[in-house]
Design a protein around this motif. Sequence first.
Motif, PDB file in Angstrom:
ATOM      1  N   LYS A   1       5.385  -2.052   7.316  1.00  0.00           N
ATOM      2  CA  LYS A   1       6.212  -2.052   6.118  1.00  0.00           C
ATOM      3  C   LYS A   1       6.833  -0.670   5.939  1.00  0.00           C
ATOM      4  O   LYS A   1       6.268   0.338   6.370  1.00  0.00           O
ATOM      5  CB  LYS A   1       5.355  -2.388   4.896  1.00  0.00           C
ATOM      6  CG  LYS A   1       4.732  -3.773   4.919  1.00  0.00           C
ATOM      7  CD  LYS A   1       3.831  -3.948   3.706  1.00  0.00           C
ATOM      8  CE  LYS A   1       3.117  -5.284   3.741  1.00  0.00           C
ATOM      9  NZ  LYS A   1       2.177  -5.433   2.602  1.00  0.00           N
ATOM     10  N   PRO A   2       8.002  -0.619   5.302  1.00  0.00           N
ATOM     11  CA  PRO A   2       8.602   0.689   5.010  1.00  0.00           C
ATOM     12  C   PRO A   2       7.623   1.558   4.226  1.00  0.00           C
ATOM     13  O   PRO A   2       6.903   1.081   3.344  1.00  0.00           O
ATOM     14  CB  PRO A   2       9.832   0.322   4.159  1.00  0.00           C
ATOM     15  CG  PRO A   2      10.179  -1.071   4.575  1.00  0.00           C
ATOM     16  CD  PRO A   2       8.862  -1.738   4.845  1.00  0.00           C
ATOM     17  N   GLY A   3       7.592   2.838   4.574  1.00  0.00           N
ATOM     18  CA  GLY A   3       6.677   3.768   3.915  1.00  0.00           C
ATOM     19  C   GLY A   3       5.449   4.078   4.744  1.00  0.00           C
ATOM     20  O   GLY A   3       4.815   5.115   4.543  1.00  0.00           O
TER      21      GLY A   3
ATOM     22  N   THR B   1      11.082   2.991   8.172  1.00  0.00           N
ATOM     23  CA  THR B   1      12.033   2.386   7.248  1.00  0.00           C
ATOM     24  C   THR B   1      12.333   0.974   7.745  1.00  0.00           C
ATOM     25  O   THR B   1      11.966   0.609   8.867  1.00  0.00           O
ATOM     26  CB  THR B   1      13.342   3.190   7.208  1.00  0.00           C
ATOM     27  OG1 THR B   1      13.939   3.168   8.516  1.00  0.00           O
ATOM     28  CG2 THR B   1      13.074   4.641   6.798  1.00  0.00           C
ATOM     29  N   GLU B   2      13.015   0.188   6.928  1.00  0.00           N
ATOM     30  CA  GLU B   2      13.419  -1.150   7.365  1.00  0.00           C
ATOM     31  C   GLU B   2      14.228  -1.052   8.649  1.00  0.00           C
ATOM     32  O   GLU B   2      14.050  -1.839   9.582  1.00  0.00           O
ATOM     33  CB  GLU B   2      14.251  -1.828   6.274  1.00  0.00           C
ATOM     34  CG  GLU B   2      13.464  -2.265   5.057  1.00  0.00           C
ATOM     35  CD  GLU B   2      12.765  -3.598   5.265  1.00  0.00           C
ATOM     36  OE1 GLU B   2      12.741  -4.089   6.406  1.00  0.00           O
ATOM     37  OE2 GLU B   2      12.214  -4.126   4.279  1.00  0.00           O
TER      38      GLU B   2
ATOM     39  N   ILE C   1      -0.672   3.204  13.088  1.00  0.00           N
ATOM     40  CA  ILE C   1      -0.267   3.606  11.745  1.00  0.00           C
ATOM     41  C   ILE C   1      -1.380   4.423  11.082  1.00  0.00           C
ATOM     42  O   ILE C   1      -2.560   4.147  11.258  1.00  0.00           O
ATOM     43  CB  ILE C   1       0.030   2.346  10.888  1.00  0.00           C
ATOM     44  CG1 ILE C   1       1.224   1.583  11.453  1.00  0.00           C
ATOM     45  CG2 ILE C   1       0.266   2.719   9.424  1.00  0.00           C
ATOM     46  CD1 ILE C   1       2.531   2.348  11.403  1.00  0.00           C
ATOM     47  N   GLN C   2      -0.982   5.439  10.315  1.00  0.00           N
ATOM     48  CA  GLN C   2      -1.953   6.267   9.592  1.00  0.00           C
ATOM     49  C   GLN C   2      -2.569   5.498   8.425  1.00  0.00           C
ATOM     50  O   GLN C   2      -1.911   4.692   7.774  1.00  0.00           O
ATOM     51  CB  GLN C   2      -1.271   7.529   9.063  1.00  0.00           C
ATOM     52  CG  GLN C   2      -0.805   8.479  10.141  1.00  0.00           C
ATOM     53  CD  GLN C   2      -0.153   9.713   9.566  1.00  0.00           C
ATOM     54  OE1 GLN C   2       0.015   9.833   8.357  1.00  0.00           O
ATOM     55  NE2 GLN C   2       0.216  10.649  10.428  1.00  0.00           N
ATOM     56  N   ASP C   3      -3.846   5.772   8.182  1.00  0.00           N
ATOM     57  CA  ASP C   3      -4.582   5.151   7.083  1.00  0.00           C
ATOM     58  C   ASP C   3      -5.763   6.065   6.793  1.00  0.00           C
ATOM     59  O   ASP C   3      -6.573   6.336   7.692  1.00  0.00           O
ATOM     60  CB  ASP C   3      -5.049   3.748   7.496  1.00  0.00           C
ATOM     61  CG  ASP C   3      -5.975   3.100   6.481  1.00  0.00           C
ATOM     62  OD1 ASP C   3      -6.000   3.556   5.320  1.00  0.00           O
ATOM     63  OD2 ASP C   3      -6.688   2.149   6.847  1.00  0.00           O
ATOM     64  N   HIS C   4      -5.873   6.559   5.561  1.00  0.00           N
ATOM     65  CA  HIS C   4      -6.877   7.585   5.302  1.00  0.00           C
ATOM     66  C   HIS C   4      -8.304   7.072   5.501  1.00  0.00           C
ATOM     67  O   HIS C   4      -9.217   7.832   5.806  1.00  0.00           O
ATOM     68  CB  HIS C   4      -6.713   8.147   3.878  1.00  0.00           C
ATOM     69  CG  HIS C   4      -7.360   7.343   2.794  1.00  0.00           C
ATOM     70  ND1 HIS C   4      -6.723   6.279   2.168  1.00  0.00           N
ATOM     71  CD2 HIS C   4      -8.600   7.423   2.237  1.00  0.00           C
ATOM     72  CE1 HIS C   4      -7.542   5.762   1.272  1.00  0.00           C
ATOM     73  NE2 HIS C   4      -8.684   6.422   1.286  1.00  0.00           N
ATOM     74  N   ARG C   5      -8.523   5.746   5.373  1.00  0.00           N
ATOM     75  CA  ARG C   5      -9.871   5.210   5.566  1.00  0.00           C
ATOM     76  C   ARG C   5     -10.257   5.151   7.043  1.00  0.00           C
ATOM     77  O   ARG C   5     -11.434   4.996   7.377  1.00  0.00           O
ATOM     78  CB  ARG C   5      -9.972   3.806   4.958  1.00  0.00           C
ATOM     79  CG  ARG C   5      -9.874   3.771   3.448  1.00  0.00           C
ATOM     80  CD  ARG C   5     -10.019   2.363   2.919  1.00  0.00           C
ATOM     81  NE  ARG C   5      -8.980   1.487   3.435  1.00  0.00           N
ATOM     82  CZ  ARG C   5      -8.953   0.172   3.255  1.00  0.00           C
ATOM     83  NH1 ARG C   5      -9.922  -0.416   2.580  1.00  0.00           N
ATOM     84  NH2 ARG C   5      -7.964  -0.550   3.734  1.00  0.00           N
TER      85      ARG C   5
ATOM     86  N   GLY D   1      -3.141 -11.976   8.952  1.00  0.00           N
ATOM     87  CA  GLY D   1      -2.774 -11.670   7.563  1.00  0.00           C
ATOM     88  C   GLY D   1      -2.017 -10.380   7.373  1.00  0.00           C
ATOM     89  O   GLY D   1      -1.723  -9.636   8.312  1.00  0.00           O
ATOM     90  N   GLU D   2      -1.718 -10.116   6.130  1.00  0.00           N
ATOM     91  CA  GLU D   2      -0.959  -8.933   5.744  1.00  0.00           C
ATOM     92  C   GLU D   2      -1.897  -7.737   5.640  1.00  0.00           C
ATOM     93  O   GLU D   2      -3.029  -7.839   5.199  1.00  0.00           O
ATOM     94  CB  GLU D   2      -0.295  -9.205   4.383  1.00  0.00           C
ATOM     95  CG  GLU D   2       0.722  -8.168   3.972  1.00  0.00           C
ATOM     96  CD  GLU D   2       1.484  -8.603   2.724  1.00  0.00           C
ATOM     97  OE1 GLU D   2       1.331  -7.926   1.693  1.00  0.00           O
ATOM     98  OE2 GLU D   2       2.201  -9.615   2.787  1.00  0.00           O
ATOM     99  N   ILE D   3      -1.386  -6.579   6.032  1.00  0.00           N
ATOM    100  CA  ILE D   3      -2.195  -5.362   6.028  1.00  0.00           C
ATOM    101  C   ILE D   3      -1.687  -4.411   4.930  1.00  0.00           C
ATOM    102  O   ILE D   3      -0.482  -4.150   4.824  1.00  0.00           O
ATOM    103  CB  ILE D   3      -2.124  -4.638   7.386  1.00  0.00           C
ATOM    104  CG1 ILE D   3      -2.604  -5.551   8.506  1.00  0.00           C
ATOM    105  CG2 ILE D   3      -2.927  -3.338   7.353  1.00  0.00           C
ATOM    106  CD1 ILE D   3      -4.059  -5.952   8.423  1.00  0.00           C
ATOM    107  N   THR D   4      -2.610  -3.920   4.127  1.00  0.00           N
ATOM    108  CA  THR D   4      -2.278  -2.931   3.100  1.00  0.00           C
ATOM    109  C   THR D   4      -2.899  -1.592   3.491  1.00  0.00           C
ATOM    110  O   THR D   4      -4.084  -1.514   3.785  1.00  0.00           O
ATOM    111  CB  THR D   4      -2.813  -3.353   1.727  1.00  0.00           C
ATOM    112  OG1 THR D   4      -2.246  -4.628   1.371  1.00  0.00           O
ATOM    113  CG2 THR D   4      -2.437  -2.316   0.663  1.00  0.00           C
TER     114      THR D   4
END
Length: 368
Positions: free
Chosen positions: A10-12, A35-36, A52-56, A362-365
């Motif tokens: 996703k963008p961001g 970005t898109e 992708i970066q992810d602080h967890r 599924g979708e990833i947050t």
Amino acid sequence: MRLLTIKQCKPGMRLAKKIFSEDGIVLLGEEMELTESLISRLESCHVQYVYIQDHRTGDIDHAPLISEDTFRIAVKEIRKNFSAMMTPASAHKAIKRPFIAKPLKEMMGLIIDDLSTNKDAMIMLMNMGIVDHYLYQHSLNVCVYTSVLGMSHGYSRDEVINLGLGALLHDIGKTQISIDILKKPDSLTKAEYEEMKLHTTKGFELLKEEPNFSLSIAHCAFQHHERMDGSGYPRGLVNNEIMEHAKWIGIVDSYDAMTTSRIYSSPMLPHDAMERLYAGSGTLYEQWMLAHFRDKVVIYPIGISVKLSTGVSGIVSNYNSSYPHRPIVRVLTNEAGEDLNVPYEIDMSTHLSTMIIAVNEGEITIKR
């Protein structure tokens, strides 16, 4: 870091690892915010997965099979020498195909030196985040994966070099096949498929004339589509009529083709590809070779999302070299799908009743 499909991005979101061109040039650096437009461009270039970066999960990483410097040198040499092969030798009197043995042997030396630094090296997907020419990247992947197998099987350095070169050049005959057929997005017609199959013979003809190459390297190109039961091509060889090096390459070639994005198909994940390979155990592929291959493949890539039979979900944080099908998982959500304040890890090699029941669903947050 987390390994996501391009469709999950996703963008961001920010990249955790670089995106390379087919020449080994960095297109997008670490920390680049998606970005898109960038996501669409990567998707159009057949990039299927990105880190992708992810602080967890920021502490989760893995060393690549070969260094970035070796990767750059390898893709440059492959592109240069394969491209030269695509130029007809008779196109002009002044044009002659270059001898390729010396630069490619030097390149193989670098690859083996890198792999030798880790005697327990496992086969991990190399095609993540590369905007590639399929033939070039596939050739490098098969070369590196097969070299890992040869070294762990106990071949001498010289034999691993010959095996690696045979793997690197197994598809060199495709440089003589029409580009329209190679890049056709639809199923090939019967006539087109018959032409495609000629790459084995054309590769043999190219390589048997190459000075300073063992003839076994040419036979790897000739035999890598032969199968134990005689169902392969071009000669329908069976069992021990197929040389051992070509049998290794046949397994790895099939695996990489299944796990790499192609014009006409999306990639499988390693555990699915392994299941497909095992359907041919003892008939298409040598059983003991396939077993050795299985024991050297990281079935679940580090960073990929998984759901466990206990109902919790997380990502693969590391692999177990002794039990590659039972990785270490960092649990991020509970059975109700709620984020945990304090993630924890499960070593599946010691929790034998726990199974992975879903991968990358599924979708990833991403938490910031």
